[in-house]
Design a protein around this motif. Structure first.
Motif, short mmCIF file in Angstrom:
data_model
loop_
_atom_site.label_atom_id
_atom_site.label_comp_id
_atom_site.label_asym_id
_atom_site.label_seq_id
_atom_site.Cartn_x
_atom_site.Cartn_y
_atom_site.Cartn_z
N GLY A 227 -25.62 3.80 -21.17
CA GLY A 227 -24.95 3.81 -22.48
C GLY A 227 -25.35 2.61 -23.32
N GLY A 228 -25.65 1.49 -22.66
CA GLY A 228 -26.12 0.30 -23.36
C GLY A 228 -27.52 0.48 -23.92
N ILE A 229 -28.39 1.16 -23.16
CA ILE A 229 -29.75 1.45 -23.65
C ILE A 229 -29.67 2.34 -24.89
CG2 ILE A 229 -31.98 2.52 -23.13
CD1 ILE A 229 -31.55 1.89 -20.21
N LYS A 230 -28.83 3.38 -24.81
CA LYS A 230 -28.69 4.31 -25.93
C LYS A 230 -28.10 3.60 -27.15
CE LYS A 230 -27.23 8.57 -24.79
NZ LYS A 230 -28.37 9.47 -24.89
N LEU A 243 -23.23 2.48 -38.86
CA LEU A 243 -21.79 2.62 -39.10
C LEU A 243 -20.99 1.80 -38.08
CD1 LEU A 243 -21.61 6.46 -39.80
CD2 LEU A 243 -21.55 4.61 -41.47
N ILE A 244 -21.67 1.28 -37.08
CA ILE A 244 -21.03 0.43 -36.08
C ILE A 244 -21.02 -1.01 -36.61
CG2 ILE A 244 -21.29 -0.56 -33.75
CD1 ILE A 244 -22.45 2.17 -32.91
N SER A 245 -19.86 -1.66 -36.50
CA SER A 245 -19.71 -3.02 -37.03
C SER A 245 -19.94 -4.10 -35.97
CB SER A 245 -18.32 -3.20 -37.63
OG SER A 245 -18.11 -2.28 -38.69
N PHE A 246 -19.58 -3.81 -34.70
CA PHE A 246 -19.71 -4.77 -33.62
C PHE A 246 -20.09 -4.04 -32.34
CE2 PHE A 246 -16.51 -6.28 -36.59
CZ PHE A 246 -16.98 -7.55 -36.90
N ALA A 247 -20.82 -4.73 -31.45
CA ALA A 247 -21.26 -4.07 -30.21
C ALA A 247 -21.24 -5.03 -29.03
CB ALA A 247 -22.66 -3.49 -30.39
N LEU A 248 -20.90 -4.47 -27.86
CA LEU A 248 -21.00 -5.17 -26.59
C LEU A 248 -21.80 -4.28 -25.65
CD1 LEU A 248 -20.19 -7.40 -24.53
CD2 LEU A 248 -18.11 -6.08 -24.08
N ILE A 249 -22.91 -4.80 -25.14
CA ILE A 249 -23.79 -4.02 -24.26
C ILE A 249 -23.78 -4.66 -22.88
CG2 ILE A 249 -26.18 -3.30 -23.84
CD1 ILE A 249 -26.54 -3.08 -26.87
N VAL A 250 -23.32 -3.90 -21.88
CA VAL A 250 -23.08 -4.43 -20.53
C VAL A 250 -24.09 -3.87 -19.52
CG1 VAL A 250 -21.38 -4.62 -18.67
CG2 VAL A 250 -20.60 -4.58 -21.06
N SER A 251 -24.76 -4.78 -18.83
CA SER A 251 -25.67 -4.42 -17.73
C SER A 251 -26.72 -3.39 -18.11
CB SER A 251 -24.86 -3.92 -16.52
OG SER A 251 -24.05 -4.94 -15.99
N ALA A 252 -27.18 -3.45 -19.34
CA ALA A 252 -28.22 -2.51 -19.76
C ALA A 252 -29.59 -3.02 -19.33
CB ALA A 252 -28.20 -2.34 -21.28
N PRO A 253 -30.42 -2.19 -18.71
CA PRO A 253 -31.78 -2.61 -18.36
C PRO A 253 -32.57 -2.98 -19.62
CG PRO A 253 -31.18 -0.62 -17.18
CD PRO A 253 -30.10 -0.85 -18.20
N ASP A 352 -28.57 -11.37 -11.02
CA ASP A 352 -28.88 -10.69 -9.76
C ASP A 352 -28.74 -9.18 -9.86
OD1 ASP A 352 -26.15 -10.50 -9.99
OD2 ASP A 352 -25.70 -11.19 -7.95
N ASP A 353 -28.70 -8.65 -11.07
CA ASP A 353 -28.54 -7.21 -11.29
C ASP A 353 -29.83 -6.49 -10.89
OD1 ASP A 353 -28.11 -4.63 -12.14
OD2 ASP A 353 -27.44 -5.17 -14.15
N MET A 354 -29.75 -5.62 -9.90
CA MET A 354 -30.94 -4.89 -9.43
C MET A 354 -31.42 -3.83 -10.43
SD MET A 354 -27.93 -3.71 -8.36
CE MET A 354 -27.63 -4.77 -6.96
N PHE A 355 -30.56 -3.43 -11.35
CA PHE A 355 -30.96 -2.45 -12.38
C PHE A 355 -31.58 -3.14 -13.60
CE2 PHE A 355 -28.02 -0.08 -9.85
CZ PHE A 355 -28.36 1.25 -9.99
N SER A 356 -31.30 -4.42 -13.74
CA SER A 356 -31.82 -5.17 -14.89
C SER A 356 -32.23 -6.57 -14.44
CB SER A 356 -30.74 -5.25 -15.99
OG SER A 356 -31.25 -5.94 -17.12
N PRO A 357 -33.41 -6.70 -13.82
CA PRO A 357 -33.83 -8.00 -13.28
C PRO A 357 -33.96 -9.07 -14.36
CG PRO A 357 -35.65 -6.41 -13.28
CD PRO A 357 -34.42 -5.65 -13.62
N ALA A 358 -33.66 -10.30 -13.98
CA ALA A 358 -33.62 -11.42 -14.94
C ALA A 358 -34.98 -11.67 -15.59
CB ALA A 358 -33.13 -12.68 -14.23
N ARG A 359 -36.07 -11.34 -14.89
CA ARG A 359 -37.40 -11.59 -15.46
C ARG A 359 -37.66 -10.74 -16.71
NH1 ARG A 359 -38.57 -8.11 -11.10
NH2 ARG A 359 -40.06 -6.43 -11.55
N ALA A 360 -36.81 -9.73 -16.92
CA ALA A 360 -36.98 -8.85 -18.09
C ALA A 360 -36.15 -9.29 -19.29
CB ALA A 360 -36.61 -7.41 -17.71
N PHE A 361 -35.29 -10.31 -19.13
CA PHE A 361 -34.43 -10.71 -20.23
C PHE A 361 -35.25 -11.29 -21.39
CE2 PHE A 361 -30.63 -11.66 -17.18
CZ PHE A 361 -30.57 -10.31 -16.87
#
Length: 449
Positions: A227-230, A243-253, A352-361
């Motif tokens: 849902g965060g990717i989308k 139309l969105i004013s604010f967003a929080l994206i959690v654990s998105a790859p 340490d998220d295996m779905f979103s490794p830190a090297r990709a941030f």
């Protein structure tokens, strides 16, 4: 290491007792003494290994507990000023002692966090192609003029434990909340079209519908994992017209190619990858009759997929027109879209998220965009961020959302001023950039003449 200590200890004891054995000349009583001493040595050794292991684990936990939660944002920007006021960011993430390693954190969270019963009011939306999307409303007559929209993870829905907790935070703040369920989830799939990470058409339809229904309200969106990717892709596409004013994206790859590599490592494959691919295969099998006539699909092979990439190759790429899985994953990468997001957006990711490794941030890209910021915890796993001795209730995601939502509700005038200031700064920067380019062109023309 413990086995090495055991071998060394045994060798030392054998050496010390060897002369005694020679003197005894096989005497039974001395032999019994030897066996008693040897067994005592093993008991002591085992106890010491247990104590050492516990101490090492406690030291590891103390390191995790004291680890700093980092703010990644442009210095002096709207997002930096906002996050600097959040207590949850300054106190940081405090993991549960007995399940703070990533795999344990993620697995136990799914089973331990209790699900809050929500009195949802369901509404079915019909897309242009005839597909159905179920959205679930809570607290429709709320007094506050902010609506929380939640976009769940890959196979998530409005009934999932983490979703009900996000909704609960909105309700307690006096807001209306609505959860989007993807096609074929909580409602029958009526057309041969499902959903994927890059298709934001249904999300766009839901956001427009919510806006049309509550024109005077601001929309606060939360996207979790897929849902965060989308959500990130939607914000980048809409640019300043969102139309969105604010967003929080959690654990998105942030980079789905790196995510794929991480999830195909042996331990992650058996714990997470295979489980999710089987869930998707069951989802496909349920609606297989809608795809059997289409020669692009090998339905039997799709139903047997054992990895996410295999499912994407055999089904998703063919459905949404991608030549290869690599093209699909490149298109889904959030790190290439950060610069186009013009809505105040916070990314919450664990190192340490295996779905979103830190090297990709995309640290530098986030810092360059005054509308984006990242809260980076060293631990937390995927989505989970368990806190407390028994993490059955509110986790770190809920704490951060509560403060973010509270700030939006109570500091709206300050936020509007800061957003206006950022827009003016961007216009000035753009004008200076244009002037600089014109000057360079004139100088080049003059040199050529």
């Amino acid at each position: 290491m413990s086995s090495t200590i055991a071998l060394i200890s045994s060798a030392v004891f054998d050496t010390l007792l060897y002369p005694l054995n020679l003197v005894s000349n096989g005497t039974k009583s001395v032999s019994n003494i030897y066996e008693t001493i040897y067994s005592m040595q093993l008991v002591i050794l085992r106890q010491n290994i247990a104590y050492i292991s516990i101490c090492l684990y406690l030291l590891w936990y103390i390191k995790a507990y004291l680890s700093k939660t980092d703010i990644i944002a442009k210095e002096g920007s709207l997002m930096h000023k906002m996050l600097d006021k959040f207590t949850s960011v300054h106190t940081g993430y405090r993991p549960t002692i007995w399940c703070f390693p990533a795999a344990l954190n993620t697995i136990f969270f799914a089973f331990i966090q209790r699900c809050i019963k929500q009195d949802y009011v369901r509404e079915i939306l019909k897309a242009d192609d005839g597909g159905l999307v179920a959205i679930d409303w809570v607290n429709l007559n709320a007094p506050k003029k902010v609506i929380l929209i939640v976009f769940p993870g890959l196979t998530g829905c409005s009934k999932d434990n983490y979703v009900t907790h996000l909704v609960d935070k909105a309700v307690k703040e006096g807001c209306t909340a609505v959860v989007m369920n993807y096609r074929g989830i909580e409602v029958e799939l009526t057309t041969p079209r499902t959903y994927c990470a890059t298709d934001t058409s249904d999300l766009h339809m839901v956001v427009n519908h919510v806006h049309d229904k509550f024109k005077e309200h601001k929309i606060f969106a939360v996207g979790v994992s897929l849902g965060g990717i989308k959500l990130g892709g939607y914000l980048a596409k809409q640019y300043e017209d969102s139309l969105i004013s604010f967003a929080l994206i959690v654990s998105a790859p942030m980079n789905t190619i790196y995510s794929c590599e991480e999830l195909e490592k042996t331990h992650n494959f058996f714990m997470f990858n295979r489980h999710l691919s089987r869930s998707l295969s069951r989802y496909f099998s349920k609606y297989q009759h809608l795809f059997e006539a289409d020669q692009r699909y090998d339905c039997a092979a799709i139903a047997r997929c054992s990895s996410l990439r295999e499912f994407d190759i055999k089904f998703v790429c063919k459905q949404f027109g991608y030549a290869s899985w690599l093209d699909y994953y490149k298109d889904a990468c959030l790190d290439a879209k950060i610069q186009n997001i013009k809505v105040p957006t916070i990314f919450l990711n664990a190192g340490d998220d295996m779905f979103s490794p830190a090297r990709a941030f995309p640290v530098e890209k986030i810092k360059q965009n005054p509308y984006t910021a990242m809260v980076w915890t060293k631990y937390g796993g995927h989505i989970s961020f368990c806190e407390g001795i028994m993490p059955t209730g509110c986790n770190y995601v809920c704490r951060l959302l509560k403060e973010y939502l509270h700030y939006v509700l109570n500091e709206s005038n300050e936020i509007e001023k800061l957003i206006e200031l950022e827009k003016n700064n961007l216009k000035i920067s753009s004008s200076l950039s244009d002037l600089s380019e014109d000057k360079e062109e004139k100088e080049l023309k003059f040199t050529l003449e």
